[in-house]
Design a protein around this motif. Structure first.
Motif, PDB file in Angstrom:
ATOM      1  N   ARG A 137      37.059  46.762  86.934  1.00  0.00           N
ATOM      2  CA  ARG A 137      38.155  45.991  85.834  1.00  0.00           C
ATOM      3  C   ARG A 137      39.521  46.691  86.172  1.00  0.00           C
ATOM      4  O   ARG A 137      40.460  45.798  85.604  1.00  0.00           O
ATOM      5  CB  ARG A 137      37.655  46.453  84.585  1.00  0.00           C
ATOM      6  CG  ARG A 137      36.440  45.644  84.122  1.00  0.00           C
ATOM      7  CD  ARG A 137      36.036  45.801  82.509  1.00  0.00           C
ATOM      8  NE  ARG A 137      34.736  45.001  82.353  1.00  0.00           N
ATOM      9  CZ  ARG A 137      33.618  45.564  82.002  1.00  0.00           C
ATOM     10  NH1 ARG A 137      33.730  46.937  81.639  1.00  0.00           N
ATOM     11  NH2 ARG A 137      32.412  44.697  81.854  1.00  0.00           N
ATOM     12  N   ARG A 151      39.543  42.705  80.300  1.00  0.00           N
ATOM     13  CA  ARG A 151      39.242  43.548  79.095  1.00  0.00           C
ATOM     14  C   ARG A 151      38.450  42.956  78.210  1.00  0.00           C
ATOM     15  O   ARG A 151      38.995  42.233  77.364  1.00  0.00           O
ATOM     16  CB  ARG A 151      40.582  43.830  78.511  1.00  0.00           C
ATOM     17  CG  ARG A 151      41.557  44.546  79.079  1.00  0.00           C
ATOM     18  CD  ARG A 151      43.003  44.798  78.739  1.00  0.00           C
ATOM     19  NE  ARG A 151      43.786  45.691  79.363  1.00  0.00           N
ATOM     20  CZ  ARG A 151      44.012  46.986  79.276  1.00  0.00           C
ATOM     21  NH1 ARG A 151      43.342  47.470  78.448  1.00  0.00           N
ATOM     22  NH2 ARG A 151      44.687  47.487  80.004  1.00  0.00           N
ATOM     23  N   LYS A 200      38.773  47.955  78.281  1.00  0.00           N
ATOM     24  CA  LYS A 200      37.823  47.682  79.600  1.00  0.00           C
ATOM     25  C   LYS A 200      36.819  48.126  79.237  1.00  0.00           C
ATOM     26  O   LYS A 200      35.759  47.646  80.064  1.00  0.00           O
ATOM     27  CB  LYS A 200      38.702  48.817  80.588  1.00  0.00           C
ATOM     28  CG  LYS A 200      40.176  48.217  80.871  1.00  0.00           C
ATOM     29  CD  LYS A 200      40.719  49.298  82.018  1.00  0.00           C
ATOM     30  CE  LYS A 200      42.035  48.724  82.284  1.00  0.00           C
ATOM     31  NZ  LYS A 200      42.764  49.795  83.167  1.00  0.00           N
TER      32      LYS A 200
END
Length: 132
Positions: free
Chosen positions: A2, A8, A20
């Protein structure tokens, strides 16, 4: 992964915050609830994360686990050691785009830039005098 996608997926139900991972969301929720589950019994210090408690305890014990390989310097935080090591390497990664000034920390460069911009953010209430 991520970090690269900037995804997110964990959203706070109380505000617009998006995180995240679920751990960050849990810490975010503590802002709203006021929860501070980690307590140091010696002084009553309360915090949200165990890592913050460990750092606080170092104030009481005097422990300095981060040591310079070049000299006797020791400190409580890795960031302090990283800045210190620049004394030995001569590294000054933050450079002024207007003059030849270079420094070890971004906050120092920010203060330096006020010389060029003329910005004077700190004012005395009584006299109105402003300074850098």
């Amino acid at each position: 992964m991520r970090i690269h996608t900037r995804e997110r997926p964990y959203r706070c139900k109380m505000c617009d915050c998006a995180c995240k991972n679920s751990g960050h969301l849990k810490i975010q929720m503590m802002i709203h609830t006021g929860e501070r589950p980690f307590k140091f019994k010696v002084c009553g210090y309360l915090c949200k994360q165990s890592g913050n408690l460990k750092k606080h305890i170092r104030r009481h014990t005097g422990e300095r686990p981060y040591k310079c390989e070049e000299c006797d310097y020791a400190c409580t935080k890795t960031g302090f050691l990283k800045t210190h090591v620049m004394i030995h390497t001569g590294d000054r990664p933050y450079k002024c785009g207007v003059c030849d000034y270079a420094c070890k920390q971004s906050c120092l460069l920010k203060s330096h830039m006020m010389i060029h911009t003329g910005e004077r953010p700190y004012k005395f209430k009584v006299s109105g005098y402003a300074c850098i």
